[in-house]
Design an enzyme around this catalytic site. Structure first.
Site, PDB file in Angstrom:
ATOM      1  N   SER A  40      29.903  40.387  36.792  1.00  0.00           N
ATOM      2  CA  SER A  40      29.853  39.686  37.868  1.00  0.00           C
ATOM      3  C   SER A  40      29.463  40.606  39.007  1.00  0.00           C
ATOM      4  CB  SER A  40      31.213  39.008  37.930  1.00  0.00           C
ATOM      5  OG  SER A  40      31.424  38.032  37.146  1.00  0.00           O
ATOM      6  N   GLU A  61      44.268  44.679  40.574  1.00  0.00           N
ATOM      7  CA  GLU A  61      43.707  45.177  41.822  1.00  0.00           C
ATOM      8  C   GLU A  61      44.413  46.247  42.837  1.00  0.00           C
ATOM      9  OE1 GLU A  61      42.042  41.114  40.209  1.00  0.00           O
ATOM     10  OE2 GLU A  61      44.117  42.133  40.601  1.00  0.00           O
ATOM     11  N   PHE A  86      39.852  38.691  45.638  1.00  0.00           N
ATOM     12  CA  PHE A  86      40.701  39.632  44.898  1.00  0.00           C
ATOM     13  C   PHE A  86      40.702  40.857  45.886  1.00  0.00           C
ATOM     14  CE2 PHE A  86      39.567  37.115  41.168  1.00  0.00           C
ATOM     15  CZ  PHE A  86      40.502  36.012  41.234  1.00  0.00           C
ATOM     16  N   HIS A 112      31.074  37.241  45.408  1.00  0.00           N
ATOM     17  CA  HIS A 112      31.688  35.929  45.095  1.00  0.00           C
ATOM     18  C   HIS A 112      32.460  35.424  46.421  1.00  0.00           C
ATOM     19  CE1 HIS A 112      30.306  36.811  41.220  1.00  0.00           C
ATOM     20  NE2 HIS A 112      30.645  35.558  40.658  1.00  0.00           N
ATOM     21  N   ARG A 170      27.548  35.458  45.049  1.00  0.00           N
ATOM     22  CA  ARG A 170      27.011  34.871  43.775  1.00  0.00           C
ATOM     23  C   ARG A 170      25.707  34.178  43.539  1.00  0.00           C
ATOM     24  NH1 ARG A 170      30.871  30.678  40.311  1.00  0.00           N
ATOM     25  NH2 ARG A 170      29.767  31.017  38.253  1.00  0.00           N
TER      26      ARG A 170
END
Length: 317
Positions: A40, A61, A86, A112, A170
Site C-alpha cells: 500500500s 505503529e 495510523f 490513504h 490512494r
C-alpha cells in the site's frame, strides 16, 4: 490564461515509493520502516534494493515511531510508512513525546489520507490529520498535489533536518506538474495569474482548483490559483501578495474545515489583511464508504464546489 492538461493519472503514494527508492540509491543514511503495509505504501523497490535498511514492524505503529526516533540518534534518517489514520491519530502521543518534543529527524509518511481512501470508510478516512500535525511545535506538514510533486517532496525532506509529516493518497489523479521539479519546503507555487479571486488549494484539490479556474474564466471571472503544498510553514507572502490584488480568497482541501489549510490562511488574513474567505472542506463530519468520486462529490470537494464558493465570496468583496 494559462491552462493545464495531463496525459496520465497515477496515485501519489506511487510518487512516494519512487522518491524513496531514489533516496535508497543516493543517501545511505535513509532507512525505512513499515507497519505491515508495504504494498500500500509502494515501498517494494526500496526494500528490494536495500533489504538491510528496511524494518518491518508489523501492526505496531506506536512501536514504529519509537524505533524511528531511536534510529535518528545514530544518524539515520527514518521514513515511517502506514495509513494517515495510523500515522497520526493512533500514535499521536508517541509522535509528540518521542519525535516532536526533541526535534527528532523522523519523516512520517502517510498514505490513504482523506475521503479518497474510498471504500474502507469513515474509520480509515482521517480528515483531521493536518490539524493534528501542524499543532505540534517544529513539525513540518506537507501535502503534495500529484505523483511528480510527491516524488520530489519525498526526496527533498531527506535533506531537511527535523520532523516532517508527508501526506499522500490512494487514488489515481492527474499528473500535471514537471517530472524533474525542485521541491522547496514552504514555497507556494502559483499556477495561474488572476485579478478577481484567489484560490489556494492543497493535495488532490489543486487539480480541482485548476479545473474550476478554467470554467470560471469562461464566465469572465479571473482566478489566481496557488498550490499550497506546505501547510506548515505556510507561505504567508504568496497569500498576502495575491489577496492584495484580488480582494477575496477561497481555500480548498480534502480535510475538515476545522484545523486545516483554511484556518491557517484565515489566521494570516486576520493578522495582516482581513479579506473575505470561503472554505471548501468537509464540514465537521466523518466520511463514509464509497468511491472517491462519489465521496468528493457528496462532501463538496471538487471543481463545482470551488466554483460555487468563488461566486459566493465575490459577493462579499
Amino acid at each position: 490564461m494559462k491552462t493545464y492538461t495531463y496525459t496520465e493519472k497515477k496515485d501519489t503514494r506511487s510518487g512516494f515509493g519512487a522518491g524513496l527508492a531514489e533516496l535508497g540509491r543516493t543517501n545511505p543514511n535513509v532507512v525505512a520502516l513499515c507497519a505491515d503495509l508495504i504494498g500500500s505504501l509502494k515501498m517494494d523497490q526500496f526494500i528490494e534494493e536495500n533489504p538491510e535498511r528496511f524494518f518491518q514492524i508489523g501492526i505496531a505503529e506506536a512501536n514504529m515511531m519509537g524505533i524511528a526516533a531511536g534510529l535518528t540518534i545514530g544518524g539515520k534518517i527514518p521514513f515511517t510508512g502506514t495509513f494517515a489514520n495510523f500515522s497520526t491519530g493512533r500514535v499521536y502521543d508517541q509522535i509528540r513525546q518521542s519525535i516532536a518534543y526533541s526535534g527528532k529527524n523522523v519523516k512520517i509518511c502517510a498514505s490513504h489520507a482523506g475521503l479518497t481512501l474510498g471504500e474502507d470508510g469513515a474509520t480509515h478516512q482521517i480528515l483531521e490529520d493536518l490539524g493534528l500535525m501542524k499543532m505540534l511545535p517544529g513539525m513540518v506538514v506537507i501535502n503534495p498535489c500529484d505523483y511528480n510533486q510527491t516524488k520530489a517532496a519525498t526526496i527533498a525532506i531527506a535533506e531537511y533536518v527535523g520532523p516532517v509529516y508527508l501526506r499522500f493518497g490512494r487514488p489515481s489523479v492527474p499528473i500535471f506538474t514537471p517530472a524533474n521539479q525542485k521541491f522547496e519546503i514552504g514555497k507556494a507555487i502559483k499556477f495561474t495569474e488572476g485579478t478577481d479571486v484567489t484560490i489556494v488549494a492543497t493535495g488532490h484539490l489543486v487539480w480541482e482548483a485548476l479545473e474550476a479556474s478554467k470554467a470560471l474564466n469562461e464566465l469572465g471571472i479571473s482566478a489566481e490559483v496557488i498550490n499550497i503544498h506546505t501547510i506548515k510553514p505556510l507561505d504567508k507572502k504568496a497569500i498576502l501578495d495575491s489577496v492584495s490584488k484580488t480582494g477575496c480568497i477561497v481555500t480548498a482541501e480534502e480535510h475538515n474545515h476545522l484545523g486545516g489549510l483554511g484556518e491557517s490562511v484565515a489566521r494570516v488574513l486576520a493578522q495582516h489583511n482581513p479579506t473575505p474567505q470561503e472554505f471548501v472542506a468537509t464540514n465537521d463530519t466523518f466520511g463514509e464508504s464509497g468511491t472517491p468520486a462519489q465521496l468528493m462529490n457528496k462532501y463538496g470537494l471538487n471543481s463545482d464546489a470551488i466554483q460555487k464558493a468563488v461566486k459566493t465570496v465575490l459577493k462579499r468583496k
